[in-house]
Design a protein around this motif. Structure first.
Motif, PDB file in Angstrom:
ATOM      1  N   LEU A 203       0.824  -1.206   0.000  1.00  0.00           N
ATOM      2  CA  LEU A 203       0.000   0.000   0.000  1.00  0.00           C
ATOM      3  C   LEU A 203       0.863   1.262   0.000  1.00  0.00           C
ATOM      4  CD1 LEU A 203      -2.740  -0.940   2.622  1.00  0.00           C
ATOM      5  CD2 LEU A 203      -2.988  -0.888   0.140  1.00  0.00           C
ATOM      6  N   PRO A 204       0.297   2.368  -0.505  1.00  0.00           N
ATOM      7  CA  PRO A 204       1.016   3.648  -0.485  1.00  0.00           C
ATOM      8  C   PRO A 204       0.923   4.324   0.882  1.00  0.00           C
ATOM      9  CG  PRO A 204      -1.100   3.957  -1.543  1.00  0.00           C
ATOM     10  CD  PRO A 204      -0.978   2.474  -1.254  1.00  0.00           C
ATOM     11  N   LEU A 205       1.407   3.637   1.890  1.00  0.00           N
ATOM     12  CA  LEU A 205       1.414   4.195   3.236  1.00  0.00           C
ATOM     13  C   LEU A 205       2.590   3.603   4.010  1.00  0.00           C
ATOM     14  CD1 LEU A 205       0.188   1.620   4.957  1.00  0.00           C
ATOM     15  CD2 LEU A 205      -2.001   2.601   4.295  1.00  0.00           C
ATOM     16  N   ARG A 206       2.797   4.110   5.200  1.00  0.00           N
ATOM     17  CA  ARG A 206       3.954   3.716   6.009  1.00  0.00           C
ATOM     18  C   ARG A 206       3.580   2.539   6.915  1.00  0.00           C
ATOM     19  NH1 ARG A 206       6.808   7.806  10.331  1.00  0.00           N
ATOM     20  NH2 ARG A 206       8.567   6.468  10.975  1.00  0.00           N
ATOM     21  N   TYR A 207       3.592   1.355   6.343  1.00  0.00           N
ATOM     22  CA  TYR A 207       3.279   0.153   7.106  1.00  0.00           C
ATOM     23  C   TYR A 207       4.520  -0.272   7.879  1.00  0.00           C
ATOM     24  CZ  TYR A 207       2.216  -4.711   8.195  1.00  0.00           C
ATOM     25  OH  TYR A 207       2.034  -5.904   8.850  1.00  0.00           O
ATOM     26  N   THR A 208       4.388  -0.371   9.217  1.00  0.00           N
ATOM     27  CA  THR A 208       5.546  -0.677  10.053  1.00  0.00           C
ATOM     28  C   THR A 208       5.564  -2.109  10.570  1.00  0.00           C
ATOM     29  OG1 THR A 208       4.381   0.208  11.986  1.00  0.00           O
ATOM     30  CG2 THR A 208       5.835   1.714  10.776  1.00  0.00           C
ATOM     31  N   GLY A 209       4.550  -2.913  10.223  1.00  0.00           N
ATOM     32  CA  GLY A 209       4.573  -4.317  10.588  1.00  0.00           C
ATOM     33  C   GLY A 209       3.593  -4.694  11.677  1.00  0.00           C
ATOM     34  N   LEU A 210       3.860  -5.830  12.321  1.00  0.00           N
ATOM     35  CA  LEU A 210       2.964  -6.375  13.332  1.00  0.00           C
ATOM     36  C   LEU A 210       3.152  -5.674  14.670  1.00  0.00           C
ATOM     37  CD1 LEU A 210       3.511 -10.169  12.538  1.00  0.00           C
ATOM     38  CD2 LEU A 210       1.750  -8.634  11.617  1.00  0.00           C
ATOM     39  N   VAL A 211       2.042  -5.499  15.385  1.00  0.00           N
ATOM     40  CA  VAL A 211       2.089  -4.901  16.717  1.00  0.00           C
ATOM     41  C   VAL A 211       1.268  -5.760  17.667  1.00  0.00           C
ATOM     42  CG1 VAL A 211       2.392  -2.561  15.839  1.00  0.00           C
ATOM     43  CG2 VAL A 211       0.085  -3.410  16.295  1.00  0.00           C
ATOM     44  N   GLU A 212       1.577  -5.653  18.960  1.00  0.00           N
ATOM     45  CA  GLU A 212       0.869  -6.378  19.999  1.00  0.00           C
ATOM     46  C   GLU A 212      -0.029  -5.428  20.783  1.00  0.00           C
ATOM     47  OE1 GLU A 212       3.651  -9.825  21.574  1.00  0.00           O
ATOM     48  OE2 GLU A 212       4.672  -7.891  21.709  1.00  0.00           O
ATOM     49  N   GLY A 213      -0.841  -6.021  21.687  1.00  0.00           N
ATOM     50  CA  GLY A 213      -1.732  -5.206  22.505  1.00  0.00           C
ATOM     51  C   GLY A 213      -0.995  -4.181  23.341  1.00  0.00           C
ATOM     52  N   SER A 214       0.184  -4.544  23.822  1.00  0.00           N
ATOM     53  CA  SER A 214       0.966  -3.593  24.620  1.00  0.00           C
ATOM     54  C   SER A 214       1.383  -2.383  23.801  1.00  0.00           C
ATOM     55  CB  SER A 214       2.202  -4.283  25.194  1.00  0.00           C
ATOM     56  OG  SER A 214       3.011  -4.827  24.150  1.00  0.00           O
ATOM     57  N   ASP A 215       1.587  -2.591  22.492  1.00  0.00           N
ATOM     58  CA  ASP A 215       1.961  -1.470  21.624  1.00  0.00           C
ATOM     59  C   ASP A 215       0.819  -0.464  21.495  1.00  0.00           C
ATOM     60  OD1 ASP A 215       4.562  -2.439  20.927  1.00  0.00           O
ATOM     61  OD2 ASP A 215       3.607  -3.909  19.627  1.00  0.00           O
ATOM     62  N   VAL A 216      -0.420  -0.952  21.591  1.00  0.00           N
ATOM     63  CA  VAL A 216      -1.571  -0.054  21.528  1.00  0.00           C
ATOM     64  C   VAL A 216      -1.600   0.838  22.765  1.00  0.00           C
ATOM     65  CG1 VAL A 216      -4.096   0.063  21.466  1.00  0.00           C
ATOM     66  CG2 VAL A 216      -2.887  -1.680  20.123  1.00  0.00           C
ATOM     67  N   VAL A 217      -1.260   0.279  23.900  1.00  0.00           N
ATOM     68  CA  VAL A 217      -1.250   1.053  25.145  1.00  0.00           C
ATOM     69  C   VAL A 217      -0.113   2.073  25.141  1.00  0.00           C
ATOM     70  CG1 VAL A 217      -0.990   0.921  27.648  1.00  0.00           C
ATOM     71  CG2 VAL A 217      -2.307  -0.833  26.432  1.00  0.00           C
ATOM     72  N   LEU A 218       1.054   1.657  24.659  1.00  0.00           N
ATOM     73  CA  LEU A 218       2.219   2.545  24.676  1.00  0.00           C
ATOM     74  C   LEU A 218       2.176   3.578  23.562  1.00  0.00           C
ATOM     75  CD1 LEU A 218       4.984  -0.115  25.438  1.00  0.00           C
ATOM     76  CD2 LEU A 218       3.956   1.535  27.028  1.00  0.00           C
TER      77      LEU A 218
END
Length: 306
Positions: A203-218
């Motif tokens: 996609l024409p966007l900045r895809y940074t990969g997989l994230v976990e639930g803790s990443d949503v909080v941080l």
């Protein structure tokens, strides 16, 4: 799919009333929510008293709408329009409101909005996007309840919509987009989470990969996190309970992306202040012309990467 305007909502040919700059007209579903209509009446009153440029179209029983008028100064009655039948989405489609707010059944609200307002090209399943407070700022999470079993192309479209939303509403020119799963190593997760990265990377966007639930909080790994509506809704409600009163007004409501109108959905257990916050959120999106800016950005991306 274009707008559908039932006969009872169509213009009579009379000239539209003059509108002051900054005015926002919000259609409110009086029967939406676990504690409707009382809690919706409370939220509508709070919103109209807090914002002198706000006009409400209250869609629902006359006695419930009358409770709002009874509590207002008679000089303010012109800011309230009552409609006993139809839907809030139909009011927006007819041009009688700039946005709608509902705490009713999510599936019903989404289907009503998609039918009355129409979807953007390429959007098969409009997602609900919520803004969450994080340790690093704010994060857009989608879907949070509209599409519980999306396929890979739907997730890819949701990523594009979420990135455009973050760019416009949070003023992020190049938002980071992550895919929520159970680990950051490649191949983690179920079939959808294992196969979707191929599309997201293209996609024409900045895809940074997989994230976990803790990443949503941080909030340090991504500005936009994409997931299915089932997982997103579970996570959203858990975070709402954890954050409580610390949440910002717009984090207690979700916006439906990919339809031709501003649609804000509050959770069924919304309180009066929650509904007032959702109404204010919808008014703010209208006043900053967020929908048009998101649509323009999506169109630009399509053209520039053909």
């Amino acid at each position: 799919m274009g707008r559908v305007v039932p006969e009872q909502w169509r213009s009579t040919g009379a000239p539209a009333p003059l509108r002051e700059p900054g005015t926002a007209r919000i259609a409110v579903d009086l029967l939406g929510g676990d504690h409707a209509p009382a809690v919706v009446v409370d939220g509508a009153l709070r919103a109209v008293q807090d914002d002198p440029s706000l006009h409400l179209t209250l869609v629902g029983p006359a006695e419930a709408a009358g409770a709002v008028l009874d509590a207002l100064d008679p000089a303010e009655h012109h800011r309230i329009t009552t409609v006993p039948g139809g839907s809030a989405a139909e009011a927006v489609a007819a041009g009688l409101a700039d946005a709608l707010v509902s705490a009713g059944d999510t599936a019903v609200t989404v289907l009503s909005a998609a039918r009355a307002l129409g979807r953007w090209p390429g959007v098969r399943r409009p997602p609900l996007a919520a803004v969450l407070p994080t340790a690093a700022g704010r994060l857009v999470l989608l879907d949070v309840g509209s599409s519980v079993d999306p396929d890979e192309p739907a997730l890819a479209m949701h990523a594009r919509l979420g990135a455009a939303y973050a760019a416009v509403v949070h003023d992020l020119p190049d938002p980071r987009v992550g895919l929520l799963t159970i680990g950051t190593e490649p191949g983690k997760g179920d079939r959808l989470r294992r196969s979707a990265p191929r599309l997201l990377e293209a996609l024409p966007l900045r895809y940074t990969g997989l994230v976990e639930g803790s990443d949503v909080v941080l909030g340090t790994a991504a500005d936009v996190v994409v997931t299915d509506g089932f997982t997103g809704n579970v996570l959203l409600k858990a975070l709402e309970a954890a954050h409580g009163a610390e949440q910002a007004d717009d984090s207690r409501a979700a916006v439906l992306l990919g339809v031709r109108g501003i649609v804000v959905v509050c959770h069924g257990a919304a309180t009066g202040p929650d509904l007032a916050g959702g109404i204010g959120f919808a008014a703010g999106l209208h006043r900053r012309a967020a929908l048009a800016a998101i649509a323009e950005l999506m169109s630009y991306n399509e053209v520039s990467h053909e």
